[in-house]
Design an enzyme around this catalytic site. Structure first.
Site, PDB file in Angstrom:
ATOM      1  N   MET A  21      60.245 -28.840 102.741  1.00  0.00           N
ATOM      2  CA  MET A  21      60.358 -28.272 101.400  1.00  0.00           C
ATOM      3  C   MET A  21      61.759 -28.481 100.834  1.00  0.00           C
ATOM      4  O   MET A  21      62.445 -27.550 100.430  1.00  0.00           O
ATOM      5  CB  MET A  21      59.997 -26.785 101.434  1.00  0.00           C
ATOM      6  CG  MET A  21      58.555 -26.503 101.819  1.00  0.00           C
ATOM      7  SD  MET A  21      57.348 -27.334 100.750  1.00  0.00           S
ATOM      8  CE  MET A  21      57.675 -26.515  99.208  1.00  0.00           C
ATOM      9  N   HIS A 138      67.339 -27.964 100.323  1.00  0.00           N
ATOM     10  CA  HIS A 138      66.113 -27.191 100.429  1.00  0.00           C
ATOM     11  C   HIS A 138      65.766 -26.608  99.069  1.00  0.00           C
ATOM     12  O   HIS A 138      66.639 -26.162  98.314  1.00  0.00           O
ATOM     13  CB  HIS A 138      66.272 -26.076 101.465  1.00  0.00           C
ATOM     14  CG  HIS A 138      64.964 -25.565 101.971  1.00  0.00           C
ATOM     15  ND1 HIS A 138      64.159 -24.705 101.248  1.00  0.00           N
ATOM     16  CD2 HIS A 138      64.296 -25.816 103.136  1.00  0.00           C
ATOM     17  CE1 HIS A 138      63.073 -24.443 101.935  1.00  0.00           C
ATOM     18  NE2 HIS A 138      63.125 -25.106 103.088  1.00  0.00           N
ATOM     19  N   HIS A 139      64.471 -26.606  98.748  1.00  0.00           N
ATOM     20  CA  HIS A 139      64.036 -26.142  97.434  1.00  0.00           C
ATOM     21  C   HIS A 139      64.340 -24.655  97.226  1.00  0.00           C
ATOM     22  O   HIS A 139      64.438 -24.183  96.082  1.00  0.00           O
ATOM     23  CB  HIS A 139      62.534 -26.396  97.259  1.00  0.00           C
ATOM     24  CG  HIS A 139      62.138 -26.720  95.861  1.00  0.00           C
ATOM     25  ND1 HIS A 139      62.701 -26.128  94.753  1.00  0.00           N
ATOM     26  CD2 HIS A 139      61.204 -27.582  95.367  1.00  0.00           C
ATOM     27  CE1 HIS A 139      62.154 -26.606  93.651  1.00  0.00           C
ATOM     28  NE2 HIS A 139      61.247 -27.501  93.997  1.00  0.00           N
ATOM     29  N   ALA A 140      64.489 -23.903  98.308  1.00  0.00           N
ATOM     30  CA  ALA A 140      64.852 -22.495  98.169  1.00  0.00           C
ATOM     31  C   ALA A 140      66.291 -22.331  97.689  1.00  0.00           C
ATOM     32  O   ALA A 140      66.656 -21.283  97.159  1.00  0.00           O
ATOM     33  CB  ALA A 140      64.666 -21.761  99.502  1.00  0.00           C
ATOM     34  N   ASN A 301      66.058 -20.861  91.839  1.00  0.00           N
ATOM     35  CA  ASN A 301      64.902 -21.423  91.147  1.00  0.00           C
ATOM     36  C   ASN A 301      64.555 -20.561  89.949  1.00  0.00           C
ATOM     37  O   ASN A 301      64.315 -19.362  90.079  1.00  0.00           O
ATOM     38  CB  ASN A 301      63.702 -21.476  92.097  1.00  0.00           C
ATOM     39  CG  ASN A 301      63.871 -22.520  93.186  1.00  0.00           C
ATOM     40  OD1 ASN A 301      63.495 -23.670  93.020  1.00  0.00           O
ATOM     41  ND2 ASN A 301      64.466 -22.119  94.308  1.00  0.00           N
TER      42      ASN A 301
END
Length: 452
Positions: A21, A138-140, A301
């Site tokens: 991810m 990381h997308h987080a 995000n």
């Protein structure tokens, strides 16, 4: 210590060995005219010997799967990778990037890597040699807009400036406010979320009675080749177009440039599926991320999605473009009447089942959307790294069981740089997609010539 947001938790929940991810950017640079043979190695040495400490988000460490904590002892050398291509070809570059994109990040340290790739040949004889940077986050840690801002701000706007490139350190960024404001913020957030319930429900009810004929819902998305279980393998390919070509088509048909981008993708997807005798009777749908950022922030995000009708059931290129334009305009108009909190709650109510399905992997062929098509803006300014000019930014994003294809593009200066991420096991011959996109773009340009 900072608690993970709901979105952060979702990205970690979705992650597995075959579902890394992280988001990435494959960034190409042209060496300056006076560059020495060891330019790239010198750059890597400069980075890895720096004593400048990492700052958020590059020093954030996951703790107990629930919190971000600052790591005061980040070893930059463990995050910087140097690689020299054997033959200098773009095929070798994409193969390396594909293999690295398939690997998960190590959760025992901050969740990012920077790959500096040496020895990339010029596009043609007489032009400068090149190198590449493949940045994984990381997308987080950040969405696409935040990652783009972080990267662009780390570079110089002058070709004559030589500086120590320490993109992991943001000394000039505003410090977060003190922790004593946390409780009022939480109370205000809860109050705001409760206040959104009534207008969001009203919007959902209105959607059923006043939407155009070409409107789609998450329940009407057809099964397709793009919606099946994936393997660990990743295939990255790229395609760059002059932005002016899309702008000219948009002006001619009185639509937005983004409508044309979606139409070009839709036509290519239709051609790909038709060649496989796998084109659904119903139109494909795409999740189109929209940024909810109302400031100059560069972490976390803050996004929601529009569900776009790609009108792939339409054989006529113009009819397909018109349906896409109506679908996107209807979605934008709906969100324009909502606050940021209302948009988040609307998205949770409308798309919540899709997230549950992706997290549980119960029904990979039954999806709320067929793929994600994302357009990441840049600030448009030329960027340099010790005199080397940034020429392209090709983004690459995540795949999931049930989502075997992702198209993400960077709106970079006068170019639209497309990064296509696919599972080659699920989608044979997907390497043809860039060529099909070029053919579809040329078909729209023929309409301009014929009607001139």
């Amino acid at each position: 210590m900072q608690a993970l947001s709901i979105t952060d938790h979702l990205f970690f929940l979705l992650e597995s060995d075959k579902q890394p991810m992280h988001v990435t950017g494959l960034c190409l640079f042209e060496l300056p005219d006076n560059a020495k043979d060891d330019f790239v190695k010198t750059l890597v040495r400069q980075i890895t010997t720096s004593e400048i400490k990492a700052t958020p988000p590059f020093n954030q460490l996951l703790k107990n799967r629930a919190f971000w904590v600052n790591d005061e002892h980040v070893d930059i050398r463990r995050h910087i990778k140097y690689h020299k291509l054997d033959d200098g070809s773009e095929q070798a570059l994409l193969a390396y990037a594909s293999d690295e994109h398939a690997r998960t990040l190590d959760r025992s340290r901050p969740l990012w890597e920077c790959h500096v790739i040496d020895g990339l040949n010029p596009t043609q004889e007489g032009l400068p040699h090149r190198f590449a940077i493949f940045l994984k986050m990381h997308h987080a840690m950040a969405d696409g807009v935040a990652a783009m801002r972080l990267f662009e701000r780390s570079l110089s706007t002058s070709p004559d400036e030589e500086f120590a490139w320490q993109f992991w350190s943001a000394q000039k960024r505003a410090k977060p406010k003190s922790s004593h404001t946390t409780k009022p913020k939480i109370r205000s957030l809860i109050k705001e979320q409760i206040s959104t319930i009534k207008p969001v429900i009203k919007t959902l009810i209105d959607d059923f009675g006043s939407r155009p004929k070409c409107a789609v819902s998450t329940l009407s998305t057809p099964p397709s080749l793009f919606n099946q279980r994936i393997s660990k393998a990743r295939f990255l390919t790229t395609q760059s177009f002059d932005k002016a070509r899309f702008v000219a088509i948009a002006k001619h048909f009185h639509v937005s440039t983004n409508d044309v981008i979606l139409a070009v993708c839709a036509g290519a997807l239709r051609d790909y599926l038709s060649a496989k005798n796998a084109l659904p009777d119903k139109p494909l749908t795409a999740f189109v991320p929209i940024s909810l950022r109302q400031d100059d922030s560069h972490t976390g995000n803050q996004l929601s999605f529009l569900l776009a009708n790609l009108a792939t059931h339409q054989s006529d290129d113009i009819a397909r473009l018109n349906d896409i334009q109506v679908s996107i305009t209807e979605g934008k108009n709906r969100f324009s009447c909502l606050t940021q909190a209302q948009i988040i709650n609307y998205s949770l109510l409308s798309y919540g089942w899709a997230g549950i399905n992706l997290a549980t992997r119960l029904a990979p062929t039954k999806q709320a959307f067929n793929l994600i098509i994302s357009n990441i803006p840049s600030d448009g300014a030329p960027r340099y790294l010790n005199g080397a000019k940034l020429t392209h930014i090709f983004p690459a994003s995540v795949l999931l069981d049930g989502q075997a294809l992702n198209i993400t593009l960077a709106n970079h200066q006068d170019k639209l740089d497309f990064g296509i991420t696919a599972c080659p096991t699920a989608l044979p011959d997907i390497d043809q997609l860039p060529t099909l996109m070029g053919s579809q773009l040329a078909r729209y340009e023929k309409h301009l010539i014929h009607q001139a």
